[in-house]
Design a protein around this motif. Structure first.
Motif, short mmCIF file in Angstrom:
data_model
loop_
_atom_site.label_atom_id
_atom_site.label_comp_id
_atom_site.label_asym_id
_atom_site.label_seq_id
_atom_site.Cartn_x
_atom_site.Cartn_y
_atom_site.Cartn_z
N VAL A 1 0.86 -1.19 0.00
CA VAL A 1 0.00 0.00 0.00
C VAL A 1 0.89 1.23 0.00
O VAL A 1 2.01 1.22 0.52
CB VAL A 1 -0.95 0.00 1.23
CG1 VAL A 1 -0.17 0.05 2.52
CG2 VAL A 1 -1.96 1.12 1.15
N CYS A 2 0.40 2.30 -0.62
CA CYS A 2 1.13 3.56 -0.61
C CYS A 2 0.14 4.71 -0.58
O CYS A 2 -1.07 4.51 -0.74
CB CYS A 2 2.05 3.69 -1.83
SG CYS A 2 1.20 3.69 -3.41
N LYS A 3 0.64 5.90 -0.38
CA LYS A 3 -0.18 7.10 -0.43
C LYS A 3 -0.29 7.60 -1.87
O LYS A 3 0.41 7.13 -2.76
CB LYS A 3 0.43 8.20 0.45
CG LYS A 3 0.48 7.87 1.93
CD LYS A 3 1.11 9.01 2.72
CE LYS A 3 1.19 8.69 4.20
NZ LYS A 3 1.84 9.78 4.97
N LYS A 4 -1.18 8.55 -2.08
CA LYS A 4 -1.36 9.13 -3.41
C LYS A 4 -0.01 9.61 -3.97
O LYS A 4 0.85 10.07 -3.23
CB LYS A 4 -2.34 10.30 -3.34
CG LYS A 4 -2.66 10.93 -4.69
CD LYS A 4 -3.68 12.04 -4.55
CE LYS A 4 -3.95 12.70 -5.88
NZ LYS A 4 -4.94 13.80 -5.77
N ASN A 5 0.13 9.47 -5.29
CA ASN A 5 1.36 9.85 -5.99
C ASN A 5 2.54 8.96 -5.62
O ASN A 5 3.68 9.34 -5.78
CB ASN A 5 1.71 11.32 -5.78
CG ASN A 5 0.71 12.25 -6.43
OD1 ASN A 5 0.09 11.91 -7.42
ND2 ASN A 5 0.56 13.44 -5.87
N TYR A 6 2.23 7.75 -5.10
CA TYR A 6 3.24 6.73 -4.82
C TYR A 6 4.16 7.06 -3.65
O TYR A 6 5.21 6.45 -3.50
CB TYR A 6 4.07 6.41 -6.08
CG TYR A 6 3.20 5.82 -7.16
CD1 TYR A 6 2.95 4.46 -7.21
CD2 TYR A 6 2.60 6.63 -8.11
CE1 TYR A 6 2.13 3.91 -8.18
CE2 TYR A 6 1.78 6.10 -9.09
CZ TYR A 6 1.54 4.75 -9.12
OH TYR A 6 0.72 4.21 -10.07
N ASN B 1 13.30 8.76 -5.40
CA ASN B 1 13.99 8.27 -4.21
C ASN B 1 13.18 7.16 -3.54
O ASN B 1 12.06 7.40 -3.07
CB ASN B 1 14.19 9.44 -3.23
CG ASN B 1 15.04 9.04 -2.04
OD1 ASN B 1 15.14 7.87 -1.68
ND2 ASN B 1 15.67 10.03 -1.42
N PRO B 2 13.70 5.93 -3.50
CA PRO B 2 12.94 4.83 -2.92
C PRO B 2 12.69 4.99 -1.42
O PRO B 2 11.87 4.25 -0.85
CB PRO B 2 13.81 3.60 -3.22
CG PRO B 2 15.18 4.14 -3.42
CD PRO B 2 15.01 5.50 -4.02
N ALA C 1 7.16 4.71 -3.21
CA ALA C 1 7.01 3.27 -3.37
C ALA C 1 7.34 2.95 -4.83
O ALA C 1 6.46 2.74 -5.66
CB ALA C 1 5.59 2.84 -3.03
N THR C 2 8.64 2.95 -5.14
CA THR C 2 9.05 2.88 -6.54
C THR C 2 8.65 1.57 -7.20
O THR C 2 8.35 1.54 -8.40
CB THR C 2 10.57 3.07 -6.67
OG1 THR C 2 11.24 2.13 -5.84
CG2 THR C 2 10.98 4.47 -6.25
#
Length: 312
Positions: free
Chosen positions: A78-83, A244-245, A249-250
């Motif tokens: 899971v990630c936030k908006k815009n990764y 930037n990883p 969340a690349t």
């Protein structure tokens, strides 16, 4: 979760085609890249399809209004908006979810056939879609209620959730208040039973081609990719060196942007991704003109899939 999915999968998803079959732009070139679900956006937003899945839940998983549900679901990536890395819910890959969070995740994972999700803060302009998980209340903890949107009729939604006091499944109607991020809960006759319900964030799957993470496919995706990844030249590009990883969340972004997964070009974005996004924005349904459908079009079949983590 796994047993329930396997029981209904044969009935509901047998006719689904693979993502590669829908990719008219040199489908063979995509074989080394990440794969996507067999569930298209068109199907996921079709009320008839939701109805078929709901019948499967009712028959094979006992998901019915008034039934007791003491199950759980395991949160995927899971990630936030815009990764951006992290989540508003505080959940991450492997978190076991119960109560309304668990039920809604259980339904969403089986409906979209993925466990990869993105969380977005709700706004007054948010457009809600079938399968959205919406967190109610302004305190971010497990006791806050989550609802799963099954049907959308304008600003009115049919939903599933759990009564946290007795673990019974609820089927209720909610309505978005015009010009607000707040909801109303409605009685069966349409009158307001509860007003000014705070909505905090929603959870929905990551769509193929949605590289800026706003939940739709528009020219903003090409702009974001051009700004962050670059246009022509010097491809393939390693996403971990550009995003930037530690901040993004690349891995999830790479999957949405058709990244490679193995070999010397692992975690890279090929130019074909930029080309495909540009092509579909200027050729909706295989024709010329700006794409305002919010879907990837590929060969004109409107086949737009969702990101997965493991190959099918």
């Amino acid at each position: 979760m796994k047993n329930m999915k396997s029981r209904i999968a044969a009935m509901l998803f047998a006719a689904a085609t693979t993502a590669c079959a829908a990719q008219a732009i040199t489908a063979s070139a995509y074989q080394p890249y990440f794969v996507y679900t067999t569930i298209t956006q068109d199907n996921a937003e079709r009320a008839q399809y939701m109805g078929e899945v709901i019948r499967g839940w009712s028959r094979y998983a006992g998901i019915n209004a008034g039934s007791t549900w003491n199950g759980s679901a395991t949160c995927g990536p899971v990630c936030k908006k815009n990764y951006y890395k992290g989540s508003y819910s505080g959940n991450n890959n492997g978190t076991v979810l119960t109560k309304s969070q668990g039920l809604c995740s259980y339904l969403a994972q089986s409906f979209f056939n993925t466990n990869v999700f993105m969380e977005q803060i709700t706004q007054y302009y948010t457009v809600y879609k079938p399968g959205d998980q919406v967190r109610l209340g302004n305190t971010r903890n497990a006791s806050q209620k989550t609802i799963f949107i099954a049907y959308v009729n304008g600003n009115t939604f049919d939903t599933y959730s759990i009564n946290h006091a007795n673990n019974t499944i609820e089927r209720e109607k909610y309505r978005k208040i015009d010009g607000s991020y707040r909801f109303q809960r409605l009685n069966a006759n349409g009158t307001v039973a509860e007003d000014n319900i705070y909505t905090d964030f929603l959870i929905r799957p990551i769509k193929q081609g949605d590289v800026n993470g706003d939940g739709v496919f528009t020219d903003a995706d090409r702009t974001w990719m051009n700004t962050n990844i670059g246009d022509m030249g010097n491809y393939p590009k390693n996403a971990n060196s550009l995003l930037n990883p530690n901040t993004y969340a690349t891995e999830l972004f790479i999957r949405a942007a058709f990244g490679t997964k193995t070999g010397s070009e692992a975690n890279t974005i090929p130019y074909s991704a930029y080309y495909t996004i540009g092509y579909n924005l200027s050729h909706p349904n295989g024709k010329s003109g700006n794409n305002t459908t919010g879907r990837m079009t590929w060969d004109g079949s409107n086949s737009y899939y969702y990101v997965t983590v493991n190959d099918l």
